[in-house]
Design a protein around this motif. Structure first.
Motif, short mmCIF file in Angstrom:
data_model
loop_
_atom_site.label_atom_id
_atom_site.label_comp_id
_atom_site.label_asym_id
_atom_site.label_seq_id
_atom_site.Cartn_x
_atom_site.Cartn_y
_atom_site.Cartn_z
N SER A 33 0.83 -1.21 0.00
CA SER A 33 0.00 0.00 0.00
C SER A 33 0.86 1.26 0.00
N VAL A 34 1.85 1.32 0.90
CA VAL A 34 2.66 2.53 0.96
C VAL A 34 3.63 2.60 -0.21
N TRP A 35 4.03 1.44 -0.75
CA TRP A 35 4.86 1.45 -1.96
C TRP A 35 4.09 2.07 -3.12
N ALA A 36 2.85 1.63 -3.31
CA ALA A 36 2.04 2.19 -4.40
C ALA A 36 1.75 3.66 -4.18
N ALA A 37 1.66 4.08 -2.93
CA ALA A 37 1.32 5.47 -2.61
C ALA A 37 2.50 6.42 -2.79
N THR A 38 3.73 5.89 -2.80
CA THR A 38 4.88 6.79 -2.72
C THR A 38 6.03 6.51 -3.67
N ASP A 39 6.17 5.31 -4.19
CA ASP A 39 7.41 4.98 -4.90
C ASP A 39 7.56 5.78 -6.19
N PRO A 40 8.70 6.44 -6.38
CA PRO A 40 8.90 7.25 -7.60
C PRO A 40 8.94 6.43 -8.88
N ARG A 41 9.19 5.14 -8.79
CA ARG A 41 9.22 4.30 -9.99
C ARG A 41 7.85 4.20 -10.66
N LEU A 42 6.81 4.56 -9.92
CA LEU A 42 5.46 4.47 -10.46
C LEU A 42 5.00 5.76 -11.14
N GLU A 43 5.89 6.73 -11.25
CA GLU A 43 5.53 7.95 -11.96
C GLU A 43 5.15 7.60 -13.40
N GLY A 44 4.02 8.12 -13.85
CA GLY A 44 3.57 7.84 -15.21
C GLY A 44 2.81 6.54 -15.36
N ILE A 45 2.61 5.82 -14.24
CA ILE A 45 1.90 4.54 -14.27
C ILE A 45 0.65 4.66 -13.39
N GLY A 46 -0.39 3.95 -13.74
CA GLY A 46 -1.59 3.94 -12.91
C GLY A 46 -2.59 2.94 -13.46
N GLY A 47 -3.66 2.71 -12.70
CA GLY A 47 -4.69 1.78 -13.11
C GLY A 47 -4.23 0.35 -13.13
N VAL A 48 -3.26 0.01 -12.27
CA VAL A 48 -2.69 -1.34 -12.24
C VAL A 48 -2.90 -1.98 -10.87
N TYR A 49 -2.81 -3.30 -10.87
CA TYR A 49 -2.93 -4.12 -9.66
C TYR A 49 -1.53 -4.53 -9.23
N CYS A 50 -1.22 -4.34 -7.95
CA CYS A 50 0.13 -4.60 -7.44
C CYS A 50 0.09 -5.61 -6.29
N GLU A 51 1.18 -6.35 -6.16
CA GLU A 51 1.37 -7.21 -5.00
C GLU A 51 2.86 -7.44 -4.79
N ASP A 52 3.23 -7.72 -3.54
CA ASP A 52 4.63 -7.95 -3.18
C ASP A 52 5.52 -6.81 -3.65
N ASN A 53 5.01 -5.57 -3.50
CA ASN A 53 5.78 -4.36 -3.80
C ASN A 53 6.24 -4.29 -5.25
N ASP A 54 5.36 -4.66 -6.15
CA ASP A 54 5.64 -4.54 -7.58
C ASP A 54 4.30 -4.62 -8.30
N VAL A 55 4.30 -4.19 -9.55
CA VAL A 55 3.12 -4.40 -10.38
C VAL A 55 3.03 -5.90 -10.68
N ALA A 56 1.85 -6.45 -10.57
CA ALA A 56 1.66 -7.89 -10.76
C ALA A 56 1.48 -8.23 -12.24
N PRO A 57 1.81 -9.45 -12.63
CA PRO A 57 1.51 -9.89 -14.00
C PRO A 57 0.04 -10.26 -14.14
N VAL A 58 -0.41 -10.39 -15.36
CA VAL A 58 -1.77 -10.87 -15.61
C VAL A 58 -1.78 -12.39 -15.47
N MET A 59 -2.76 -12.92 -14.79
CA MET A 59 -2.84 -14.35 -14.54
C MET A 59 -3.72 -15.02 -15.59
#
Length: 324
Positions: A260-286
């Motif tokens: 939650s706090v990674w998605a709320a603050t990490d600078p690597r996510l600049e320009g990214i959104g509308g994605v599902y994340c887990e384990d402190n990374d964007v998740a793959p599609v299952m």
């Protein structure tokens, strides 16, 4: 589906804590609201954001419990009940009256697999608490989010979204038999679709949205599950102790708050959104094949129905109608 729905190579592992992902990040000029910030992983989310310097506001249905749980943490506690539309409007109006921007909104409050209950409007309680209340809150806080010029909204979902999509014909179980887990799965899919829909509407004014799976954490969220069920699911051992194995998604609350706090603050996510994340990374599609080979739900990934932009638009329209 977002073209960004794939891992981005985060430097954090599944075992990272909220404090780990916030190390070196200064939030002293940021304001955050954390629903559910006085229970379970919400407490650690609140603590970590505050320790990083953010001003944190925690809306609470049970003010006495919130004050006890958050004693020693310098946060603001305000009354609000996610199943009471008037209460949501009052909370948002108080915040908006300050004229301050809102940089971070973490929608962490939720209930899981409870017996059938309905709010005053007749809406099924898991759908109301987990989705509709947060939808209305975000809509009401929109001016403050836009004022931040770079706000992030984090919708706390779950791998439970894999259980069920949203039944647009009967979301409140008026005609179909009620199943507490199907209702939970529907609400968790709604959490992901909400992030997809919100990001599409907010990115032009700097509002980005993310859905996250925090991990399997034994908190009060599991109060409707029996000891036998928790043991059978591998959540606790025979002595009643929580099983901690981040490699399989079994986490403690400090690890559970990290995504939650990674998605709320990490600078690597600049320009990214509308994605599902887990384990402190964007998740793959299952894929369907992965799902078929994952009976225990341990493989990382999001099901396609939860990130479908057409379904997200349909949910958005339905949510507008239901919340008026």
């Amino acid at each position: 589906m977002s073209s960004h729905q794939h891992p981005i190579g985060s430097r954090f592992t599944a075992a990272a804590t909220a404090s780990d992902v916030l190390a070196g990040i200064d939030l002293s000029d940021r304001t955050a609201i954390v629903t559910g910030g006085y229970s379970g992983i919400g407490v650690e989310t609140t603590r970590a954001l505050r320790e990083a310097g953010a001003r944190v506001v925690v809306p609470a249905r049970d003010l006495a419990k919130a004050r006890r749980t958050l004693a020693g943490i310098d946060v603001e506690i305000e009354p609000m009940d996610l199943v009471d539309p008037g209460s949501i409007d009052d909370f948002a109006a108080r915040f908006l009256s300050t004229g301050e921007p809102l940089h971070i909104l973490v929608c962490s409050a939720g209930i899981m697999a409870c017996p059938l209950a309905r709010d005053a409007r007749g809406y099924e309680m898991q759908f109301t608490t987990n989705h509709l209340g947060h939808f209305q809150l975000t809509a009401r806080l929109w001016p403050a989010l836009a004022r931040a010029n770079g706000a992030r909204v984090v919708s706390v979902s779950s791998r439970g979204h894999r259980i069920a999509g949203v039944d647009f014909d009967d979301p409140h179980f008026n005609s179909r038999p009620y199943d507490p887990w199907v209702a939970y799965g529907q609400s968790k899919t709604a959490n992901v679709l909400f992030a997809v829909g919100l990001d599409a509407r907010g990115r032009s004014v700097g509002i980005r949205a993310f859905a996250v799976h925090p991990g399997a954490i034994v908190t009060d969220l599991a109060r409707h599950m029996s000891r036998e069920d928790l043991i059978a699911r591998g959540a606790i051992d025979d002595q009643g102790r929580p099983v901690i194995d981040p490699s399989r998604g079994m986490k403690n609350v400090c690890q559970g708050a990290s995504t939650s706090v990674w998605a709320a603050t990490d600078p690597r996510l600049e320009g990214i959104g509308g994605v599902y994340c887990e384990d402190n990374d964007v998740a793959p599609v299952m894929s369907d094949a992965d799902a078929a080979n994952d009976p225990t739900g341990m493989i990382r990934g999001v099901r396609p129905w939860a990130i479908d932009p057409v379904a997200a638009d349909r949910l958005w329209g339905m949510s507008e109608s239901l919340t008026r």
